[in-house]
Design a protein around this motif. Structure first.
Motif, short mmCIF file in Angstrom:
data_model
loop_
_atom_site.label_atom_id
_atom_site.label_comp_id
_atom_site.label_asym_id
_atom_site.label_seq_id
_atom_site.Cartn_x
_atom_site.Cartn_y
_atom_site.Cartn_z
N SER A 197 0.79 -0.89 -0.08
CA SER A 197 0.00 -0.18 -0.44
C SER A 197 0.65 1.18 0.04
N PHE A 198 1.49 1.67 -0.50
CA PHE A 198 3.38 2.02 -0.28
C PHE A 198 3.00 2.37 -2.25
N PRO A 199 3.03 3.87 -2.81
CA PRO A 199 2.76 4.15 -3.99
C PRO A 199 4.47 4.33 -4.47
N GLY A 200 4.36 3.03 -5.84
CA GLY A 200 4.81 2.04 -6.18
C GLY A 200 5.05 0.69 -6.00
N GLY A 201 4.53 0.41 -4.88
CA GLY A 201 4.11 -0.90 -5.09
C GLY A 201 3.27 -1.73 -4.71
N VAL A 202 2.40 -3.08 -4.21
CA VAL A 202 1.33 -3.64 -3.94
C VAL A 202 0.07 -3.46 -3.55
N PRO A 203 -1.22 -3.83 -4.60
CA PRO A 203 -1.90 -3.62 -3.80
C PRO A 203 -2.73 -3.78 -2.18
N SER A 204 -2.95 -2.98 -1.32
CA SER A 204 -3.83 -3.73 -0.25
C SER A 204 -4.87 -5.18 0.19
N HIS A 205 -4.98 -5.61 -1.28
CA HIS A 205 -5.44 -6.59 -0.68
C HIS A 205 -5.43 -7.32 -2.29
N VAL A 206 -5.98 -9.26 -2.14
CA VAL A 206 -4.98 -10.08 -3.10
C VAL A 206 -5.41 -9.50 -4.82
N ALA A 207 -4.68 -9.13 -5.19
CA ALA A 207 -4.46 -8.58 -6.97
C ALA A 207 -4.30 -9.94 -8.32
N PRO A 208 -4.14 -9.04 -8.98
CA PRO A 208 -2.79 -10.40 -9.74
C PRO A 208 -1.69 -10.35 -9.51
N GLU A 209 -0.90 -9.30 -8.59
CA GLU A 209 0.54 -9.25 -8.54
C GLU A 209 0.57 -10.24 -7.42
N THR A 210 -0.19 -10.89 -6.35
CA THR A 210 -0.41 -11.43 -5.52
C THR A 210 0.10 -13.52 -6.53
N PRO A 211 0.87 -14.08 -5.56
CA PRO A 211 1.31 -14.96 -6.11
C PRO A 211 0.04 -16.27 -5.36
N GLY A 212 -0.65 -17.38 -7.24
CA GLY A 212 -1.40 -17.89 -5.97
C GLY A 212 -2.66 -17.26 -6.06
N SER A 213 -3.28 -16.07 -6.64
CA SER A 213 -4.50 -15.76 -7.01
C SER A 213 -5.20 -16.16 -8.17
N ILE A 214 -6.06 -16.25 -8.10
CA ILE A 214 -7.12 -15.48 -8.83
C ILE A 214 -8.63 -15.13 -8.84
N HIS A 215 -8.64 -14.31 -7.63
CA HIS A 215 -9.28 -13.65 -7.23
C HIS A 215 -9.26 -12.39 -6.80
N GLU A 216 -10.14 -11.16 -7.23
CA GLU A 216 -8.90 -10.18 -7.46
C GLU A 216 -9.79 -9.53 -6.28
#
Length: 795
Positions: free
Chosen positions: A130-149
């Motif tokens: 949750s930092f500029p240029g970082g990753v979202p606060s929720h499970v997202a495509p950037e999260t390994p192992g995820s298929i669910h936004e």
């Protein structure tokens, strides 16, 4: 059935196993808290100072300890049982938990090598959250192992079932938040068990996590009596196992027993169906996990209860940089997990933390099922010409386009009978939409009761019908995201029900395209039929072409919209979209008899261009620019445009007329705004820079103006389309009511070609009189004018 355990049986965990699971859980909790708060000093090698704290505290703590607990225990059963497993994380804003666990197991560092599994990497993991240029606060495509936004709640269980269909060796765990469980789509999703085939499909293990609170209120399912909740879930056809507590050791033992019991029962049901031929619908197990919200976090802050209340939902300790007492409390909270036992001096997880973690692709963050492009195979598509209709002369024969398409889909369904990686979903409308040829290759999936009068129902069917657009969408998304292909067929007006769902999927695809490790997946393909112009029998409630407008508002790199004017162009478009990757494709095509305009070869070439002049329909001789352009997009607008062209050829033969048909609606946009857009020079050559363009469009006319507003000739563009004039009436009356009819189009030409109005006053009057005759005729006879019903192209 094999022997099963219940949570009341003797403990399944030894003391050493319990200690290892608890160490992993504490490590994950520590990492989750660190992501929310810290930007330096990740291992607490010195006392915290304000500069260690992020200036903006963002994230969701309340659900994280429960998700960490589930992840920890899934690790154990995956490793012990050698499971192929996937987990769908419904409380998607528990991103800190899923990121923490993927970092612990090593999958995160393998995906993002700069975030190593050491102190430096831990610091990056913390700071980027949750930092500029970082990753979202929720499970997202950037999260390994995820298929669910993790953006919009309500779709986790539908995604889980979609992932399990046709993956017989897969167990899909699905953590459902009790806030999410209040949504309509989730409530319908419990019925997914009536469509899950224990022979050909995998298993879904729902884990309903009751931590009691949403953002600021209690949750319904956490506050009703447990026996009432039990009856509700059993009524849905599930066999719930309850795990409740706030003592970690007790909960660890109970959850381990519940998971073993559930997996034993799943295995027994699958063996009974696959080996013994059992056909009775299983009452699949599920787990109800009741633990405190914000568990292991601050019990009180400033004298106000926080743990096990809604106050722990997001950031339980605010203003840490400015409040010395909160800073002290945060450090005490972090140290309560005993990080020195969990990470060595270099920041690497210790052996006890990793003792129960699986390896390689068995890890939840590394499973190929969450990166479906790794599993995807090309569809065995037939040549569209094999299903094409013969066209000797344009506009003289009629076919039902979606019925013709049904033959192609039947071929695809038959060709995938053994590999089982293609499904068609829709809300109770497959036959209504003229796709019933599919039933020659497969049946409809169905696990509930049947009667002798039922047709086309089977346990192993691959047509999915349920009267919930949300479930259709969720199932298909889960199916596509785990490496398969499909098509969603719907009445046009009711595609709007999944507006927000497709929005989430488009965002997922757009982000995934920017992640090189995410492999392309099959496109999400919509067939919108029973459309606005042929809902004359159902009336105003079924007349809405606005889904296209919604889609074209979204990321241009992802969305595509096609309006094929006849059967052969529909076949060509369908072939294209079923081959495509990482798009959301919308096809709008009628199911009623429609004129055949193009041969198979002409259809292929026209669809490849996306828009083009139909020289045989116009009256240009090439010696000068046309006096007027009649443009069209959509099957009914195309018919009215060609009928108008026929009238112009007969009544105004001196007029140089060009007829343009648009299949790919994004062609109207500049190439700087959409990858399919036309360069200005090409647009100007087709539509001219300064001649009147009368555009008959399938949907709301202002969409065409919006797409073309930058074009040189926009001031000369006049669009006719649907303008919310609907009722139960005749087919032709629908176009008359919306001024899209052939007579109005001719009047528009006369009104807009300079100098023509004075010369063609008699022709204009004849067109107006025809509209008057139409109104009188339908009120007397209940059908359209014979000259309309019997019209064929005479050019």
């Amino acid at each position: 059935m094999s022997d099963t355990r219940t949570p009341s049986d003797p403990p399944v965990l030894s003391d050493d196993e319990l200690a290892a699971l608890d160490a992993h859980w504490r490590a994950a909790n520590y990492l989750a808290v660190g992501q929310i708060y810290l930007m330096a000093n990740p291992l607490l090698t010195r006392p915290l100072v304000p500069e260690d704290i992020k200036p903006r505290l963002l994230g969701h703590w309340g659900t994280s300890p429960g998700l960490n607990l589930v992840h920890t225990h899934l690790n154990r059963v995956i490793k012990d049982r050698d499971l192929n497993a996937l987990c769908v994380w419904g409380p998607g804003h528990g991103g800190p938990a899923v990121l923490a666990n993927s970092w612990l197991e090593g999958s995160y560092s393998e995906t993002y090598p700069d975030v190593g599994r050491d102190a430096e990497g831990m610091g990056l993991l913390f700071k980027q959250f949750s930092f500029p240029g970082g990753v979202p606060s929720h499970v997202a495509p950037e999260t390994p192992g995820s298929i669910h936004e993790g953006g919009e709640l309500g779709y986790s269980l539908a995604h889980a079932y979609g992932a399990a269909f046709d993956h017989p060796d897969l167990v899909v765990a699905c953590v459902i938040g009790d806030g999410e469980a209040e949504t309509g789509p989730l409530a319908a999703s419990w019925h997914g068990n009536k469509f899950l085939d224990p022979v050909h499909d995998g298993a879904v293990l729902p884990i309903l996590h009751l931590n009691g609170y949403k953002i600021a209120n209690p949750t319904v399912l956490a506050r009703i009596p447990e026996d009432e909740l039990d009856r509700l879930l059993r009524g849905y056809g599930h066999d719930p196992l309850f795990v409740t507590g706030d003592d970690p050791a007790t909960v660890h033992r109970a959850l381990a027993a519940a998971l073993d019991t559930a997996l034993d029962r799943i295995g027994a049901y699958q063996r009974a169906a696959r080996e013994d031929g059992a056909t009775e619908r299983p009452h699949w197990p599920m787990i109800v996990l009741r633990t405190p919200k914000g568990w292991t976090g601050p019990e009180e802050v400033d004298g106000v209860p926080v743990e096990n209340t809604w106050r722990s939902h997001q950031v339980p300790l605010p203003g840490v940089r400015e409040n010395p007492e909160h800073l002290r409390q945060l450090e005490a909270w972090l140290r309560s997990y005993r990080p020195a036992e969990l990470f060595d001096a270099d920041g690497r997880p210790t052996e006890p933390v990793l003792a129960r973690v699986p390896e390689g692709a068995a890890r939840l963050g590394s499973t190929p099922y969450a990166n479906g492009g790794l599993l995807l195979r090309d569809l065995p598509l037939p040549d569209p010409a094999e299903h094409a209709v013969r066209v000797d002369r344009p506009g003289t024969t009629l076919h039902e386009p979606t019925k013709v398409l049904g033959g192609l889909l039947e071929s695809v369904m038959a060709a995938t009978a053994d590999r089982r990686d293609f499904r068609v979903v829709g809300p109770d409308e497959t036959a209504s939409n003229r796709l019933d040829a599919l039933y020659r290759a497969t049946s409809k999936a169905w696990q509930a009761g049947t009667l002798p009068t039922d047709e086309h129902l089977a346990h192993d069917g691959r047509v999915m019908e349920v009267l919930s657009e949300h479930l259709c969408q969720g199932w298909l998304e889960g199916y596509l995201l785990t490496g398969r292909h499909g098509l969603f067929s719907s009445y046009e007006a009711f595609a709007h029900i999944v507006d927000s769902m497709v929005n989430q999927h488009i965002k997922w695809l757009r982000t995934s395209r920017r992640l090189p490790w995410r492999r392309p997946i099959a496109s999400l393909n919509y067939l919108l039929t029973s459309h606005v112009w042929r809902q004359d029998h159902n009336g105003f409630s079924h007349q809405d072409p606005g889904f296209v407008d919604h889609i074209l508002n979204k990321s241009p790199e992802v969305v595509r919209v096609y309006l094929p004017p006849d059967s052969n162009t529909l076949l060509s478009v369908a072939d294209h979209v079923l081959r495509s990757r990482d798009y959301v494709n919308v096809i709008v095509a009628g199911k009623q008899p429609t004129f055949d305009w193009l041969t198979p070869r002409e259809a292929r070439d026209h669809c490849a261009r996306g828009a083009g002049a139909w020289e045989w329909a116009g009256t240009e001789d090439g010696s000068r620019e046309p006096d007027v352009v009649l443009a069209c997009a959509g099957d009914v607008p195309t018919q009215e445009t060609l009928a108008a062209a026929d009238l112009i050829r007969r009544h105004l033969p001196e007029l140089a007329l060009r007829v343009v048909n648009v299949v790919d609606i994004a062609r109207m946009m500049p190439d700087t705004e959409h990858p399919h857009g036309m360069p200005d020079a090409e647009y100007d050559a087709l539509f001219t820079r300064d001649r009147p363009v009368i555009f008959a469009y399938h949907g709301y006319p202002w969409l065409i103006h919006r797409l073309a507003y930058r074009r040189h000739g926009h001031a000369h563009l006049h669009v006719r389309g649907y303008k919310e004039e609907g009722t139960t009436t005749t087919p032709f009356d629908m176009v008359v009511r919306n001024d899209l009819d052939r007579y109005r189009l001719v009047m528009d030409v006369i009104d807009r070609v300079p100098g023509l109005g004075v010369r063609a006053v008699a022709v204009r009057q004849e067109m107006a009189d025809a509209r008057t005759r139409h109104h009188a005729w339908i009120r007397e006879h209940g059908t359209d004018l014979p000259e309309v019903v019997d019209w064929t192209w005479g050019g």
